[in-house]
Scaffold this motif. Structure first.
Motif, PDB file in Angstrom:
ATOM      1  N   SER A  25       0.832  -1.211   0.000  1.00  0.00           N
ATOM      2  CA  SER A  25       0.000   0.000   0.000  1.00  0.00           C
ATOM      3  C   SER A  25       0.863   1.256   0.000  1.00  0.00           C
ATOM      4  CB  SER A  25      -0.956   0.006   1.200  1.00  0.00           C
ATOM      5  OG  SER A  25      -0.233  -0.011   2.420  1.00  0.00           O
ATOM      6  N   THR A  26       1.959   1.221   0.735  1.00  0.00           N
ATOM      7  CA  THR A  26       2.886   2.359   0.751  1.00  0.00           C
ATOM      8  C   THR A  26       3.572   2.510  -0.591  1.00  0.00           C
ATOM      9  OG1 THR A  26       3.288   2.079   3.117  1.00  0.00           O
ATOM     10  CG2 THR A  26       4.940   3.307   1.868  1.00  0.00           C
ATOM     11  N   VAL A  27       3.982   1.416  -1.181  1.00  0.00           N
ATOM     12  CA  VAL A  27       4.649   1.444  -2.492  1.00  0.00           C
ATOM     13  C   VAL A  27       3.739   2.072  -3.541  1.00  0.00           C
ATOM     14  CG1 VAL A  27       5.473  -0.019  -4.389  1.00  0.00           C
ATOM     15  CG2 VAL A  27       6.222  -0.469  -2.040  1.00  0.00           C
ATOM     16  N   ILE A  28       2.481   1.665  -3.561  1.00  0.00           N
ATOM     17  CA  ILE A  28       1.551   2.211  -4.546  1.00  0.00           C
ATOM     18  C   ILE A  28       1.243   3.668  -4.239  1.00  0.00           C
ATOM     19  CG2 ILE A  28      -0.835   2.085  -5.388  1.00  0.00           C
ATOM     20  CD1 ILE A  28      -0.560  -0.938  -5.389  1.00  0.00           C
ATOM     21  N   SER A  29       1.087   4.003  -2.971  1.00  0.00           N
ATOM     22  CA  SER A  29       0.823   5.390  -2.590  1.00  0.00           C
ATOM     23  C   SER A  29       1.972   6.315  -2.999  1.00  0.00           C
ATOM     24  CB  SER A  29       0.589   5.474  -1.084  1.00  0.00           C
ATOM     25  OG  SER A  29       0.403   6.809  -0.677  1.00  0.00           O
ATOM     26  N   GLU A  30       3.204   5.868  -2.759  1.00  0.00           N
ATOM     27  CA  GLU A  30       4.366   6.683  -3.133  1.00  0.00           C
ATOM     28  C   GLU A  30       4.466   6.827  -4.647  1.00  0.00           C
ATOM     29  OE1 GLU A  30       7.746   4.878  -1.296  1.00  0.00           O
ATOM     30  OE2 GLU A  30       7.254   5.663   0.705  1.00  0.00           O
ATOM     31  N   ALA A  31       4.158   5.761  -5.364  1.00  0.00           N
ATOM     32  CA  ALA A  31       4.207   5.829  -6.821  1.00  0.00           C
ATOM     33  C   ALA A  31       3.158   6.794  -7.363  1.00  0.00           C
ATOM     34  CB  ALA A  31       3.992   4.438  -7.405  1.00  0.00           C
ATOM     35  N   ARG A  32       1.977   6.736  -6.812  1.00  0.00           N
ATOM     36  CA  ARG A  32       0.916   7.639  -7.282  1.00  0.00           C
ATOM     37  C   ARG A  32       1.260   9.079  -6.925  1.00  0.00           C
ATOM     38  NH1 ARG A  32      -4.990   4.969  -6.638  1.00  0.00           N
ATOM     39  NH2 ARG A  32      -5.358   6.383  -8.387  1.00  0.00           N
ATOM     40  N   GLY A  33       1.930   9.262  -5.803  1.00  0.00           N
ATOM     41  CA  GLY A  33       2.387  10.588  -5.450  1.00  0.00           C
ATOM     42  C   GLY A  33       3.429  11.125  -6.417  1.00  0.00           C
ATOM     43  N   ALA A  34       4.168  10.208  -7.058  1.00  0.00           N
ATOM     44  CA  ALA A  34       5.178  10.591  -8.045  1.00  0.00           C
ATOM     45  C   ALA A  34       4.587  10.715  -9.448  1.00  0.00           C
ATOM     46  CB  ALA A  34       6.313   9.573  -8.052  1.00  0.00           C
ATOM     47  N   GLY A  35       3.279  10.448  -9.573  1.00  0.00           N
ATOM     48  CA  GLY A  35       2.624  10.628 -10.863  1.00  0.00           C
ATOM     49  C   GLY A  35       2.311   9.355 -11.616  1.00  0.00           C
ATOM     50  N   VAL A  36       2.620   8.191 -11.029  1.00  0.00           N
ATOM     51  CA  VAL A  36       2.340   6.930 -11.726  1.00  0.00           C
ATOM     52  C   VAL A  36       0.870   6.582 -11.518  1.00  0.00           C
ATOM     53  CG1 VAL A  36       3.032   4.540 -12.075  1.00  0.00           C
ATOM     54  CG2 VAL A  36       4.711   6.204 -11.244  1.00  0.00           C
ATOM     55  N   GLU A  37       0.123   6.547 -12.610  1.00  0.00           N
ATOM     56  CA  GLU A  37      -1.327   6.375 -12.508  1.00  0.00           C
ATOM     57  C   GLU A  37      -1.801   4.950 -12.767  1.00  0.00           C
ATOM     58  OE1 GLU A  37      -2.362   7.584 -17.137  1.00  0.00           O
ATOM     59  OE2 GLU A  37      -3.355   8.624 -15.484  1.00  0.00           O
ATOM     60  N   ALA A  38      -0.961   4.125 -13.399  1.00  0.00           N
ATOM     61  CA  ALA A  38      -1.381   2.761 -13.739  1.00  0.00           C
ATOM     62  C   ALA A  38      -0.193   1.821 -13.660  1.00  0.00           C
ATOM     63  CB  ALA A  38      -1.994   2.729 -15.130  1.00  0.00           C
ATOM     64  N   PHE A  39      -0.481   0.583 -13.254  1.00  0.00           N
ATOM     65  CA  PHE A  39       0.555  -0.428 -13.049  1.00  0.00           C
ATOM     66  C   PHE A  39       0.115  -1.695 -13.786  1.00  0.00           C
ATOM     67  CE2 PHE A  39      -0.095   2.344  -9.469  1.00  0.00           C
ATOM     68  CZ  PHE A  39       1.176   2.790  -9.112  1.00  0.00           C
ATOM     69  N   TYR A  40       0.928  -2.154 -14.714  1.00  0.00           N
ATOM     70  CA  TYR A  40       0.610  -3.359 -15.475  1.00  0.00           C
ATOM     71  C   TYR A  40       1.434  -4.520 -14.937  1.00  0.00           C
ATOM     72  CZ  TYR A  40      -2.362  -0.713 -18.518  1.00  0.00           C
ATOM     73  OH  TYR A  40      -3.397   0.058 -18.989  1.00  0.00           O
ATOM     74  N   LEU A  41       0.731  -5.594 -14.573  1.00  0.00           N
ATOM     75  CA  LEU A  41       1.319  -6.707 -13.832  1.00  0.00           C
ATOM     76  C   LEU A  41       1.501  -7.921 -14.738  1.00  0.00           C
ATOM     77  CD1 LEU A  41      -1.083  -6.514 -10.735  1.00  0.00           C
ATOM     78  CD2 LEU A  41       1.041  -5.199 -11.104  1.00  0.00           C
ATOM     79  N   PRO A  42       2.732  -8.225 -15.147  1.00  0.00           N
ATOM     80  CA  PRO A  42       2.968  -9.422 -15.958  1.00  0.00           C
ATOM     81  C   PRO A  42       2.925 -10.675 -15.096  1.00  0.00           C
ATOM     82  CG  PRO A  42       5.007  -8.229 -15.616  1.00  0.00           C
ATOM     83  CD  PRO A  42       3.946  -7.436 -14.931  1.00  0.00           C
ATOM     84  N   ALA A  43       2.375 -11.739 -15.647  1.00  0.00           N
ATOM     85  CA  ALA A  43       2.306 -13.008 -14.927  1.00  0.00           C
ATOM     86  C   ALA A  43       3.654 -13.712 -14.957  1.00  0.00           C
ATOM     87  CB  ALA A  43       1.229 -13.895 -15.544  1.00  0.00           C
TER      88      ALA A  43
END
Length: 260
Positions: A25-43
Motif C-alpha cells: 500500500s505504501t509502495v503504490i501510494s508513493e508511486a501515485r504521489g510521483a505521478g504513476v497512474e497505472a501499473f501493469y502486472l505481468p504473470a
C-alpha cells in the motif's frame, strides 16, 4: 525533480511478489504521489496467479493483470503450466498475454519447450486480440524471428526491458512493437542511450520491472514504480525534451498498446 503533475504508466512491474507483501500500500501510494497512474502486472507462473489477481482486485482500474507463462518457468511441466493460462484467458479479459518469450541467459535445457510455449501463447493472444509482452534475455533476435513468423498484421505489444542494438531496435519497431525502457537506461556503459537517440520516442514505453533493475541512484536496491521518475529524467536528457513530454508520449503509447 518535480513530477507530481505528470501522468506516468508503469507498463511492467511485479508488485504482487513477496518483496512487496509487507508494504504494497505504501509502495503504490508513493508511486501515485510521483505521478504513476497505472501499473501493469505481468504473470510469472501458476503459483503467483492468486497474488497477482488479488492485487488487481484490491486496486481496480489502477493495477492491471496480464496472463502468461514466463520463459524462465518453462520446465518439465510446461504444458501443465500453460493450461491455467488458457483457462484464465477464456474466462475473463486481461491487459495482455505476458510476460512470454525466450530466456537463454541461465539455461537452455528447455529451449525447444520455450519456443513451443512462446508460439502457443502468441496464438492465444491472436485468438483474444491481445497485445503480447515479450521477455527476450539473450534472445532478442530469436524473439523477433518468432514475431515475424506469427505476424499477420494483428500482433503487437512490447519488447520488455529492451537492451539490444540499434539494428535490433529497428527490427522491433518495424514489426509494430514498442521498446520497454526502465532502469537499465541509467546504467553507465549500458549503450542504451546511444541506441534510443536514433529511435523516435513514439516507439517507447516506460517500465520498472520492479522489484528488479532499479535505476541509478537506487541500483542494487529493491526497485519500485516511484523510481520511474529517474527513467523519465534520463530519457528527457537523451531526447532533449521536457520530462512532461516524455510522460505524455510514453503514456499515450502505453494506452494505445493496452487499449486503456
Amino acid at each position: 525533480m518535480e513530477l507530481r503533475r505528470m501522468m506516468l504508466i508503469d507498463s511492467h512491474c511485479h508488485l504482487y511478489v513477496e518483496e512487496f507483501r509487507d508494504d504494497i500500500s505504501t509502495v503504490i501510494s508513493e508511486a501515485r504521489g510521483a505521478g504513476v497512474e497505472a501499473f501493469y502486472l505481468p504473470a510469472i507462473d501458476s503459483t503467483e496467479h492468486e497474488a497477482m489477481l488479488g492485487l488487481e482486485a484490491a486496486y481496480p482500474g489502477v493495477c492491471h493483470a496480464m496472463m502468461g507463462l514466463h520463459p524462465c518457468y518453462v520446465k518439465e511441466n510446461w504444458e501443465e503450466e500453460l493450461q491455467p493460462v488458457a483457462d484464465w484467458l477464456a474466462r475473463r479479459s486481461f491487459a495482455a498475454v505476458g510476460e512470454i518469450g525466450l530466456d537463454f541467459y541461465w539455461d537452455r535445457t528447455f529451449e525447444t519447450a520455450q519456443y513451443e510455449a512462446f508460439r502457443r501463447q502468441v496464438q492465444m493472444a491472436k485468438q483474444y486480440a491481445l497485445p503480447i509482452v515479450i521477455h527476450s534475455r539473450n534472445s532478442i533476435q530469436e524473439c523477433i524471428n518468432i514475431v515475424k513468423e506469427q505476424q499477420d498484421g494483428s500482433l503487437g505489444g512490447i519488447f520488455h526491458c529492451f537492451s539490444g542494438s540499434y539494428e535490433l531496435a529497428r527490427e522491433v519497431v518495424k514489426q509494430g512493437f514498442y521498446l520497454g525502457i526502465g532502469g537499465v537506461v541509467t546504467y553507465k556503459n549500458a549503450g542504451l542511450p546511444e541506441v534510443l537517440a536514433k529511435i523516435p520516442l513514439e516507439h517507447i514505453v516506460l517500465e520498472t520491472d520492479a522489484p528488479y533493475l532499479s535505476p541509478v541512484p537506487f541500483r542494487g536496491k529493491r526497485n519500485q514504480p516511484a523510481y520511474l521518475v529517474h527513467v523519465v529524467e534520463k530519457l528527457a536528457d537523451i531526447y532533449r525534451v521536457s520530462p512532461d513530454e516524455i510522460a505524455e508520449v510514453t503514456s499515450a503509447n502505453a494506452r494505445k498498446i493496452f487499449k486503456s
